[in-house]
Design a protein around this motif. Structure first.
Motif, short mmCIF file in Angstrom:
data_model
loop_
_atom_site.label_atom_id
_atom_site.label_comp_id
_atom_site.label_asym_id
_atom_site.label_seq_id
_atom_site.Cartn_x
_atom_site.Cartn_y
_atom_site.Cartn_z
N ARG B 109 0.86 -1.16 0.00
CA ARG B 109 0.00 0.00 0.00
C ARG B 109 0.91 1.22 0.00
O ARG B 109 2.14 1.09 0.04
CB ARG B 109 -0.92 -0.01 1.21
N ALA B 110 0.31 2.40 -0.05
CA ALA B 110 1.13 3.60 -0.17
C ALA B 110 1.81 3.93 1.15
O ALA B 110 1.16 4.13 2.17
CB ALA B 110 0.27 4.77 -0.63
N GLY B 111 3.15 3.95 1.14
CA GLY B 111 3.92 4.33 2.32
C GLY B 111 4.57 5.66 2.08
O GLY B 111 4.20 6.34 1.12
N PRO B 112 5.54 6.08 2.88
CA PRO B 112 6.09 5.37 4.03
C PRO B 112 5.21 5.49 5.28
O PRO B 112 4.19 6.15 5.24
CB PRO B 112 7.43 6.09 4.25
N SER B 113 5.64 4.83 6.32
CA SER B 113 4.93 4.80 7.60
C SER B 113 3.48 4.35 7.38
O SER B 113 3.23 3.50 6.55
CB SER B 113 5.02 6.16 8.29
N THR B 114 2.54 4.94 8.09
CA THR B 114 1.15 4.51 7.90
C THR B 114 0.68 4.86 6.50
O THR B 114 -0.16 4.17 5.93
CB THR B 114 0.26 5.17 8.98
N VAL B 116 -0.97 5.75 3.18
CA VAL B 116 -2.40 5.71 2.87
C VAL B 116 -2.79 4.24 2.82
O VAL B 116 -2.43 3.53 1.89
CB VAL B 116 -2.70 6.40 1.52
N ALA B 117 -3.51 3.82 3.84
CA ALA B 117 -3.80 2.40 3.97
C ALA B 117 -4.69 1.89 2.85
O ALA B 117 -4.69 0.71 2.53
CB ALA B 117 -4.44 2.13 5.33
N THR B 118 -5.46 2.79 2.26
CA THR B 118 -6.44 2.37 1.26
C THR B 118 -6.02 2.78 -0.14
O THR B 118 -6.85 3.02 -1.00
CB THR B 118 -7.82 2.97 1.58
N ALA B 119 -4.72 2.87 -0.35
CA ALA B 119 -4.23 3.22 -1.68
C ALA B 119 -3.08 2.31 -2.05
O ALA B 119 -2.44 1.71 -1.20
CB ALA B 119 -3.78 4.69 -1.72
N THR B 120 -2.82 2.24 -3.36
CA THR B 120 -1.80 1.29 -3.80
C THR B 120 -0.42 1.92 -3.82
O THR B 120 -0.27 3.15 -3.76
CB THR B 120 -2.18 0.72 -5.17
N GLY B 121 0.59 1.10 -3.91
CA GLY B 121 1.97 1.58 -3.96
C GLY B 121 2.90 0.44 -4.32
O GLY B 121 2.50 -0.72 -4.37
N TYR B 173 -2.40 -3.24 -3.56
CA TYR B 173 -3.77 -2.87 -3.20
C TYR B 173 -4.75 -3.07 -4.36
O TYR B 173 -5.88 -3.49 -4.17
CB TYR B 173 -3.80 -1.41 -2.73
N VAL B 174 -4.29 -2.74 -5.58
CA VAL B 174 -5.18 -2.85 -6.74
C VAL B 174 -5.52 -4.31 -7.00
O VAL B 174 -6.69 -4.67 -7.18
CB VAL B 174 -4.52 -2.21 -7.99
N LEU B 175 -4.52 -5.16 -6.99
CA LEU B 175 -4.74 -6.58 -7.29
C LEU B 175 -5.72 -7.22 -6.31
O LEU B 175 -6.54 -8.05 -6.69
CB LEU B 175 -3.42 -7.35 -7.24
N PRO B 353 20.08 3.68 -22.64
CA PRO B 353 19.56 4.65 -21.67
C PRO B 353 18.36 4.07 -20.92
O PRO B 353 17.45 3.50 -21.55
CB PRO B 353 19.14 5.83 -22.54
N VAL B 354 18.39 4.16 -19.61
CA VAL B 354 17.28 3.66 -18.78
C VAL B 354 16.63 4.86 -18.10
O VAL B 354 17.31 5.64 -17.43
CB VAL B 354 17.79 2.66 -17.73
N HIS B 355 15.33 5.04 -18.33
CA HIS B 355 14.61 6.19 -17.76
C HIS B 355 13.65 5.72 -16.68
O HIS B 355 13.09 4.63 -16.77
CB HIS B 355 13.83 6.92 -18.85
N LEU B 356 13.43 6.59 -15.75
CA LEU B 356 12.49 6.30 -14.66
C LEU B 356 11.22 7.09 -14.85
O LEU B 356 11.26 8.30 -15.09
CB LEU B 356 13.13 6.68 -13.32
N VAL B 357 10.10 6.40 -14.76
CA VAL B 357 8.81 7.09 -14.69
C VAL B 357 8.20 6.77 -13.32
O VAL B 357 7.59 5.72 -13.13
CB VAL B 357 7.87 6.65 -15.83
N PRO B 358 8.45 7.64 -12.37
CA PRO B 358 7.92 7.36 -11.03
C PRO B 358 6.49 7.88 -10.94
O PRO B 358 6.22 9.04 -11.26
CB PRO B 358 8.85 8.18 -10.13
N LEU B 359 5.59 7.03 -10.50
CA LEU B 359 4.18 7.44 -10.42
C LEU B 359 3.74 7.39 -8.97
O LEU B 359 3.37 6.35 -8.45
CB LEU B 359 3.34 6.51 -11.29
N LEU B 360 3.85 8.54 -8.32
CA LEU B 360 3.46 8.60 -6.91
C LEU B 360 1.99 8.97 -6.84
O LEU B 360 1.62 10.06 -6.43
CB LEU B 360 4.35 9.57 -6.16
N LYS B 361 1.16 8.03 -7.28
CA LYS B 361 -0.28 8.25 -7.31
C LYS B 361 -0.95 7.24 -6.39
O LYS B 361 -0.39 6.19 -6.11
CB LYS B 361 -0.79 8.09 -8.75
N LEU B 362 -2.15 7.60 -5.96
CA LEU B 362 -2.83 6.74 -5.00
C LEU B 362 -3.75 5.72 -5.67
O LEU B 362 -4.15 4.74 -5.07
CB LEU B 362 -3.61 7.58 -3.99
#
Lengths: 85, 378, 280
Positions: B109-114, B116-121, B173-175, B353-362
């Motif tokens: 789930r979405a971290g760090p720490s607590t 978002v318990a109801t979101a994916t990560g 969380y999504v799965l 070349p290796v690129h990062l697409v970071p998706l910090l979405k809930l």
């Protein structure tokens, strides 16, 4: 009733010279030895086994599994070594 | 046996069914979103298969209980999410050190720490490999569908039992909130493996003496008369604490090497239009589903996109990834964190070349959002 | 290579090749372990227990090293985790007899939460807590059982904390059997262990021990015999008193005895009953 006799055995290489057995023995059977074991401790010796009454306070209070008492026909004090070359 | 049945299950339920098929006999857990419904599902169902399900006072108790249960002869599992996984950290190392077969379902789930318990990560790519202190081997598998949750949980038990290692099934969380059709294959349609038993009598048997071929020691269970010592300290083949160089080095190397030697049992990946891919996406878990749509739509427009999806995350199919990247001009790693998997991909694919697409979405990113985020390289 | 002989009557339950053990001269842990092994030996001779069913589980600390010296199925688990490990063992194979043998820091310090919950569940296991009132392996820091005002390396001005009375803790959490003994009375301890080994549910035996090297030095005793003799004066055996009436005070005295003997169903039996009731 004839007096009971016991063999008191000290496992010399397990003894750590804490002195608990010597202090607890009600019949002064045990004493601190002059010789050292390979860990550098003066191990207890069963100096006066003929005085042993078989109370086993030494055996039960030994933290090192280094002394025990067995009933026998004749009293005897033994010093043995667990580790042998 | 030999039949299969159909289910309409989310990944939690599918993983639970997979565990039952694999022969799960002991589950301990502590409630946490989004792993509780796996626990609840098993609590109802496992006793019907002669298994025990118990709720412990915390995740630390859960992981230690399953380690004890495994030595008592049961196939054992727990399920948790990030905060609970962090609490289990020390004892996952204990399982690795004592070569105890256990399976841990980790629903990210979405971290760090607590967080978002109801979101994916996907913040536990690195943690899943290095969760405990010290150097040791561990296996991490990552399903991207309910079907794979079922199949990979069975595979996780097979690896755990056969290699005497902790195996993590890293879901998200999504799965675990997506219900879909699952074919529940049963033996012999699906292979179920058991731990190797001692061939030597008690007295001669040593619980950490490996077979020279696969580096895995046969495992005696408690109660079988072997007087096995499960030792968390650095130990020799008898399990005796031995703080000496050669014993320590031999032990740590073997804990790692036994997975390398048995790589064929573990390593798995999936590719999608990678043969001629000029743009290679790398993604795992639920995000890979969105990336798959990106590739599919691009192909319809004649763009040569492809997807490499690691199924075993640790260890990864390095050869497969290099092959998939052969014709690529660039490699784009899409992950729901701020850059973890990309480090591994950079290490493996050195000449592109290796690129990062970071998706910090809930929520799970849509294909459009992914394309938008990766636009500068497309 | 040296040959190691089995000599002592308890050697069949030990790994003699690993002796002498790592405990300091005069350490009480060996006395407690000896009492446990004699209890097992007697029960086996009486045909009342199969020692191959014992699983000897320890955590971390001086006492916890015992798992490496006994010839049972055993585990040396992470710090504080012996009780949940033993729970897993018991629930996966109810024929096994888990015995947790660990120190005060391990059981009511870092493992305190597991302790109260295992007692609450009446989880089927015997917990023997060897209480030396100090964190000894790490060099003498304050423990949850250290008496008030005593010097430790982390309370150099004296201990400001109040210690646990583990007897009342175990009782109020729901243990089936609660007793406290001392290494100064090893036969009483052995008899208590024999009784507790055969019971179901959660059984707790605290064993006051002596740590001459660390605790003894902290409070000014120069030899194991001095500390042993002093502890014998501190402890007071009381019959037929309730847990709340027990004392745990280095000055006023520490109460020994058997304080709780209940016959409530253990967790395994409770679990079987509810699962069967639900027609699983």
């Amino acid at each position: 009733m004839p007096a009971r006799r016991f063999i008191v055995t000290v496992v010399a290489d397990r003894c750590k010279e804490c002195g608990i057995c010597i202090a607890l023995c009600p019949k002064n059977v045990l004493e601190k030895g002059n010789k050292l074991n390979w860990k550098g401790f003066h191990y207890t010796v069963p100096a006066r086994p003929e005085q042993c009454i078989g109370c086993r306070l030494c055996e039960y209070n030994c933290p090192d599994f280094a002394i025990f008492v067995v009933e026998a026909e004749a009293a005897k004090g033994e010093t043995v070594w667990a580790r042998q070359a | 046996m030999g039949e299969a049945s159909l289910g309409f299950l989310n990944a939690n339920q599918a993983a639970a069914e997979g565990a039952i098929t694999a022969g799960l006999k002991f589950f301990a857990g502590y409630p946490i979103t989004p792993a509780s419904d796996l626990f609840e599902y098993l609590a109802k169902k496992l006793p019907k298969y002669g298994g025990v399900v118990v709720q412990s006072e915390d995740e630390i108790a859960a992981i230690n209980a399953i380690i004890g249960a495994s030595w008592a002869g049961a196939k054992a599992m727990t399920a948790t999410s990030g905060p609970g996984f962090s609490l289990m950290a020390e004892s996952i190392g204990f399982a690795a050190m004592t070569e105890t077969p256990i399976v841990i379902i980790q629903n990210m789930r979405a971290g760090p720490s607590t967080g978002v318990a109801t979101a994916t990560g996907q913040g536990e790519v690195m943690q899943s490999r290095w969760v405990s202190h010290g150097h040791y081997g561990i296996v991490v598998l990552t399903p991207f569908s309910s079907q794979e949750a079922y199949d990979l949980t069975i595979k996780a038990f097979n690896i755990a039992e056969r290699l005497r290692v902790p195996v993590v099934v890293l879901m998200d969380y999504v799965l675990v909130h997506t219900r879909e059709r699952v074919v529940l294959k049963k033996p012999p349609e699906v292979e179920v493996l058991e731990r190797k038993k001692p061939t030597k009598p008690p007295g001669e048997y040593r619980p950490y003496e490996p077979d020279p071929e696969d580096l895995v020691p046969p495992m005696a269970n408690y109660g079988e008369g072997y007087a096995v010592l499960v030792e968390s300290m650095a130990h020799d083949e008898r399990g005796y604490y031995a703080p000496v160089d050669d014993v320590y080095e031999r032990l740590v190397k073997r804990l790692v090497d036994k997975i390398e030697v048995n790589r064929h049992m573990v390593v798995e990946s999936a590719t999608y239009h990678t043969d001629d891919a000029e743009v290679l996406f790398v993604a795992f878990g639920s995000v890979a589903r969105s990336v798959m749509s990106v590739v599919k739509e691009a192909r319809m427009e004649g763009k040569k996109y492809g997807l490499f999806r690691p199924i075993s995350l640790w260890p990864m199919d390095e050869k497969g990834l290099r092959k998939a990247a052969e014709n690529a001009e660039q490699v784009i790693v899409v992950e729901m964190n701020y850059g973890q998997l990309v480090r591994e991909v950079e290490r493996i694919v050195r000449d592109k070349p290796v690129h990062l697409v970071p998706l910090l979405k809930l929520d799970l990113p849509t294909p459009e959002e992914i394309v938008e985020a990766a636009r500068r390289w497309l | 290579m040296a040959v190691i002989r089995n000599i002592h009557p308890l050697d069949r339950f030990l790994r003699p090749e690993r002796l002498p053990h790592m405990w300091c001269p005069g350490c009480g842990i060996g006395i407690a372990l000896s009492a446990f092994l004699r209890a097992v030996n007697e029960l086996e001779e009486e045909g009342r227990i199969d020692s191959r069913k014992i699983v000897f589980v320890t955590g971390i600390g001086c006492t916890a090293r015992a798992s490496g010296y006994v010839r049972f199925d055993a585990a040396h688990t992470p710090h504080g985790r012996a009780i949940p490990y033993a729970m897993g063992v018991k629930l996966a194979n109810p024929d096994l007899i888990p015995v947790v043998f660990s120190g005060d820091g391990d059981i009511v310090g870092i493992g305190g939460n597991h302790f109260i919950h295992a007692a609450r569940r009446n989880m089927d296991m015997l917990v023997i807590m060897v209480n030396n009132m100090i964190y000894a392996l790490t060099g003498g820091q304050v423990a949850p059982t250290t008496p008030e005002k005593i010097y430790t390396t982390t309370t150099p001005w004296g201990n400001p904390e109040r210690p646990f009375n583990a007897v009342t803790l175990a009782w109020i959490a729901g243990a089936n059997y609660v007793a406290r003994w001392s290494v100064t009375h090893p036969e009483l301890l052995k008899n208590s262990i024999k009784k507790a080994l055969l019971m179901e549910g959660f059984r707790f035996i605290e064993v006051l021990s002596i740590c001459p090297e660390v605790y003894g030095r902290h409070i000014g005793f120069r030899s194991p015999v001095e500390l042993y003799t002093h502890l014998r004066k501190v402890v007071k055996i009381r019959g037929k008193i309730r847990p709340l009436e027990t004392e745990y005070d280095w000055e006023r005295g520490i109460t020994l005895g058997e304080f709780v003997v209940r016959d409530e169903p253990g967790f395994v039996r409770r679990l079987m009953e509810v699962v069967k009731g639900g027609k699983a």
